[in-house]
Design a protein around this motif. Structure first.
Motif, short mmCIF file in Angstrom:
data_model
loop_
_atom_site.label_atom_id
_atom_site.label_comp_id
_atom_site.label_asym_id
_atom_site.label_seq_id
_atom_site.Cartn_x
_atom_site.Cartn_y
_atom_site.Cartn_z
N PRO A 142 -39.38 -41.63 -48.45
CA PRO A 142 -38.53 -40.48 -48.78
C PRO A 142 -39.01 -39.10 -48.33
CG PRO A 142 -38.59 -42.03 -50.61
CD PRO A 142 -39.65 -42.46 -49.63
N PRO A 143 -40.28 -38.71 -48.50
CA PRO A 143 -40.60 -37.28 -48.30
C PRO A 143 -40.16 -36.78 -46.91
CG PRO A 143 -42.43 -38.36 -49.39
CD PRO A 143 -41.46 -39.44 -48.98
N ASP A 144 -39.33 -35.73 -46.91
CA ASP A 144 -38.67 -35.28 -45.69
C ASP A 144 -38.75 -33.77 -45.51
OD1 ASP A 144 -37.11 -34.68 -47.86
OD2 ASP A 144 -35.22 -35.29 -46.96
N PRO A 145 -39.97 -33.25 -45.27
CA PRO A 145 -40.05 -31.81 -45.00
C PRO A 145 -39.20 -31.46 -43.77
CG PRO A 145 -42.09 -32.92 -44.38
CD PRO A 145 -41.27 -33.91 -45.13
N ALA A 146 -38.75 -30.21 -43.70
CA ALA A 146 -37.95 -29.76 -42.56
C ALA A 146 -38.71 -29.99 -41.25
CB ALA A 146 -37.57 -28.29 -42.72
N SER A 147 -40.03 -30.03 -41.34
CA SER A 147 -40.88 -30.24 -40.16
C SER A 147 -41.02 -31.71 -39.79
CB SER A 147 -42.27 -29.67 -40.44
OG SER A 147 -42.83 -30.35 -41.56
N SER A 148 -40.25 -32.60 -40.40
CA SER A 148 -40.49 -34.05 -40.23
C SER A 148 -40.49 -34.54 -38.77
CB SER A 148 -39.51 -34.86 -41.08
OG SER A 148 -38.18 -34.69 -40.62
N PRO A 149 -39.79 -33.89 -37.83
CA PRO A 149 -39.89 -34.37 -36.44
C PRO A 149 -41.26 -34.11 -35.81
CG PRO A 149 -37.88 -33.07 -36.77
CD PRO A 149 -38.75 -32.87 -37.98
N TRP A 150 -42.06 -33.21 -36.42
CA TRP A 150 -43.33 -32.83 -35.80
C TRP A 150 -44.53 -33.01 -36.72
CZ3 TRP A 150 -39.29 -29.20 -36.62
CH2 TRP A 150 -38.34 -29.18 -35.58
N SER A 151 -44.34 -32.75 -38.02
CA SER A 151 -45.51 -32.73 -38.91
C SER A 151 -46.03 -34.14 -39.15
CB SER A 151 -45.18 -32.04 -40.24
OG SER A 151 -44.22 -32.78 -40.98
N THR A 152 -47.32 -34.23 -39.49
CA THR A 152 -47.96 -35.53 -39.63
C THR A 152 -48.14 -35.88 -41.10
OG1 THR A 152 -50.17 -34.57 -39.66
CG2 THR A 152 -49.27 -35.17 -37.49
N ILE A 153 -48.30 -37.18 -41.35
CA ILE A 153 -48.51 -37.62 -42.73
C ILE A 153 -49.81 -37.01 -43.28
CG2 ILE A 153 -48.78 -39.60 -44.25
CD1 ILE A 153 -45.97 -39.31 -43.04
N GLY A 154 -50.83 -36.90 -42.43
CA GLY A 154 -52.08 -36.28 -42.88
C GLY A 154 -51.86 -34.85 -43.34
N GLY A 155 -51.10 -34.10 -42.56
CA GLY A 155 -50.78 -32.72 -42.94
C GLY A 155 -49.90 -32.67 -44.18
#
Lengths: 470, 470
Positions: A142-155
């Motif tokens: 589920p977690p879907d930050p607006a940055s989801s196309p670029w941001s990493t799970i670690g971040g």
């Protein structure tokens, strides 16, 4: 090969010799020339301080991360972990004399288990890539930050990232079962579990999630998954004031309906997106609310009707269930594009306060008053359903006076959010930008608990120094 | 008035004078006569060590708790917090020379907020009382340990208690937003937030939840609530072996259905309940599974059909959706009565391991083998849907040799659970009974992290010493 570089932290000689680290890592792991390291020197918090690092390390294994941290401990060199650099608070900003650890070479989805509903991933995996990989098994992350196309799970783990569906499904931390971590003493350990429940010892997973690299470097993440969910209904409401939209948010909460998204965009955002991309969105209003509902079948329709009634009861000038999926998608695309669209107008200082749902209207009114008082343009996007507002303070490029006024507005918004019973950061993290806000929010005795824990887990003071709390 | 009593901890003189504490508290707050203090000397872990305390304190306010902790810090006297004493791991067992702090006088539901969907409660509030109070507002507090008619929210927080609906809705910690705490240095502080999201600093709330009183004494809890949910469907399955029932549990997970309860009872439990109370339950099988499904309307019916199919596919000798609500309630009543029914047969040593869902069948087989090997009676109840098994080792009263065999079986079950990739405690906590298990489960470096955090937050070593990790 001997590399020597000035050091701003720890090493009393003022110089440190990287050669002993180079010798322990595969060729090409370390970058040291400024042309290369500059790209790793800060995240998207361009208003926060940063410096060129001593080196950038791109480890390929957990053991290499351990090697790097041990070397840093031995040489009193700061370690700054970095995901995709999409952070908005400066948590990944480099410090002079430090080593940035980029996880770009650790980007494998190691395991997907459909029975236990979990996945094991390396920290460099991009959020959308994980979502796509598990979807093939009928599962959902589920977690879907607006940055989801670029941001990493670690971040995402480092900041305990939120997103659009959090209003119903919770944030990153609610989905982290276990972590592999290199500690501040250079140990490579596992914390957490693979079982649905477990209370064997302190919840170190939750302590590490959101600690922004100050308590350990995460080298592997075990995430909890959900079964794929039903298709969503969309409801749109137009409002002739931000306050009316805020009141509609409280009305939805009062109705006892839990939407799977409840987002707000104001006129500034709609105009900026329309001027940039022609999404064909009607923008003749001060604010729109976008709700999604994912109850199964008839239950979802009933939820949508309840939200529609709440919007209308709160004075929407227009509200409708969207029958057209592409229209609904365009609306959510606009929400995702709002930030880059506004950045075209000048540097954006991004707020991230979170207030009780019943105070959203009051907080939005206060933001408007603050914009007037300091003569700055403030656009608003918000995860309105959980009270998480992102006032975006936009200044003309090169206008230093406007920048000063923007900083004052930023500070006033924090004061107002705290007065509303809110927090200075809902999902972006403290990093550098919210350190003063943190000190304003937390009593000194609680700050002291933070310091005590940090000293306990990072006794050498090498883990992302200067971030969160000092 | 001067009371002097031997001390086993800290004070080098070996004696401590309670008078200076008595003077700071309202009359009647402290109990010191053994006839009174004996009732507070241990929880339900009667197999774990305990001792009569120096005194029992029954504070009525957070400030009185602070006064007690400060006095204990100054006099190096251990503090043992206590809820209802329904714990099963010895976390509330008193230590010689210590002060037990009972929260029985701090049992108010302070606030219920239907818009923010939260409640603020004192630690002594009984779980079922909170559930009833919020139900009047159309709200629901999910965590439902079997002890819910007696156990307190403070105790639930201390152990991060689970329950029946956790398989879908999570555990106590998933519902704790904020805590008021007296720290190990005698500060009265608030951690957490009242907003839906927040990442301002470390997640101290999650660190404190489940820490069993070793990191602070919780004096107020802010819990998150959900809207009331739809009525549940019930599905019952009968199986001619524990292993077949275990395989049905994995089949439900594989089907992608998330039940709101998935409980297991074996023949020993059914027989004991039938012998005690006449609930009219057919018990001609080795194990039954009780599932509940709370999807709204047609979705709930479809979920029930999916679970029924999974039970039948895994070889149930009989399986059916219960059309009769009173019959379904009788089944769940039997599950709740299993523990007291078995206690009538002799002292019960309660296990609490949790394994991956796919390993439930293997773990149940191992438990049966362990019972044979050590010649002890082991009954099984389980929150099977999340792999949380409660093998109950029953010995005839007064049979010391059986007690020794039971202890060996207990230890072997822990070894087997770890071999299955499980944990030594799913929901009861470490307390005293699982200290050795914890050491077996966690690597030494992780135990050292626990010790470092404990020293950081309890620098004087007065908070529930000897529990969890030493």
């Amino acid at each position: 090969m001997t590399l020597t570089t000035p050091v701003a932290h720890g090493a009393e000689t003022g110089r440190v010799d990287l050669a002993s680290l180079v010798d322990q890592l595969p060729a090409g792991t370390l970058l040291t020339d400024p042309a290369s390291t500059a790209r790793y020197s800060h995240d998207e918090a361009e208003w926060a301080p940063w410096a060129l690092p001593l080196a950038v390390a791109r480890p390929a294994t957990s053991e290499q991360v351990r090697t790097i941290v041990r070397w840093c401990v031995a040489h009193e060199v700061p370690v700054v972990p970095r995901g995709a650099g999409t952070g908005l608070s400066g948590g990944a900003n480099s410090v002079s004399g430090g080593i940035v650890v980029s996880f770009e070479r650790m980007a494998a989805v190691t395991r997907i288990d459909p029975v236990e509903r979990l996945a094991v991933v390396q920290p460099g995996v991009v959020n959308d890539d994980l979502r796509a990989a598990v979807a093939e098994h009928g599962l959902w992350y589920p977690p879907d930050p607006a940055s989801s196309p670029w941001s990493t799970i670690g971040g995402n783990v480092a900041t305990n990232a939120g997103g659009v569906c959090c209003v119903k499904y919770g944030v990153t931390g609610d989905y982290v079962l276990a972590l592999e971590v290199v500690t501040g003493t250079g140990e490579l350990v596992r914390v957490g579990r693979e079982t649905a429940k477990g209370v064997a010892g302190y919840d170190l997973v939750s302590l590490l999630v959101g600690s922004e690299g100050t308590l350990g470097l995460v080298t592997e993440i075990t995430v909890r998954l959900r079964p794929a969910r039903p298709a969503e209904q969309t409801v749109v409401g137009f409002f002739d004031s931000l306050v009316a939209a805020g009141e509609a948010v409280a009305a939805v909460a009062r109705a006892g309906t839990v939407p799977s998204a409840l987002e707000l965009l104001d006129r500034h955002c709609l105009t900026a997106v329309n001027d940039w991309k022609d999404l064909g969105i009607e923008a003749d209003c001060e604010a729109i609310l976008l709700a999604r509902l994912d109850g199964p079948g008839a239950a979802g329709v009933a939820e949508a009707e309840a939200v529609l009634a709440a919007f209308e009861g709160a004075g929407a000038t227009f509200a409708a269930r969207s029958e057209d999926e592409s229209e609904a998608d365009a609306m959510f695309a606009a929400r995702r594009l709002a930030y880059p669209a506004l950045e075209r107008l000048g540097p954006v200082l991004t707020e991230d306060v979170c207030v009780p749902v019943g105070r959203v209207a009051a907080m939005l009114a206060a933001v408007q008053e603050i914009a007037r008082r300091h003569d700055v343009l403030i656009a608003n996007i918000a995860h309105a359903g959980d009270g998480n507002l992102h006032p975006l303070i936009i200044t003309p490029a090169g206008d230093d006076e406007a920048r000063v006024r923007a900083q004052h507005a930023f500070d006033d918004i924090i004061v107002e959010a705290l007065a509303c019973g809110g927090t200075v950061t809902g999902e972006h993290g403290v990093g550098l930008l919210k350190r003063a806000g943190l000190a304003a929010e937390l009593p000194l005795a609680v700050v002291e608990m933070h310091r005590a824990i940090r000293r306990a887990l990072d006794p050498h003071g090498v883990l992302n120094p200067g971030k969160v709390v000092t």
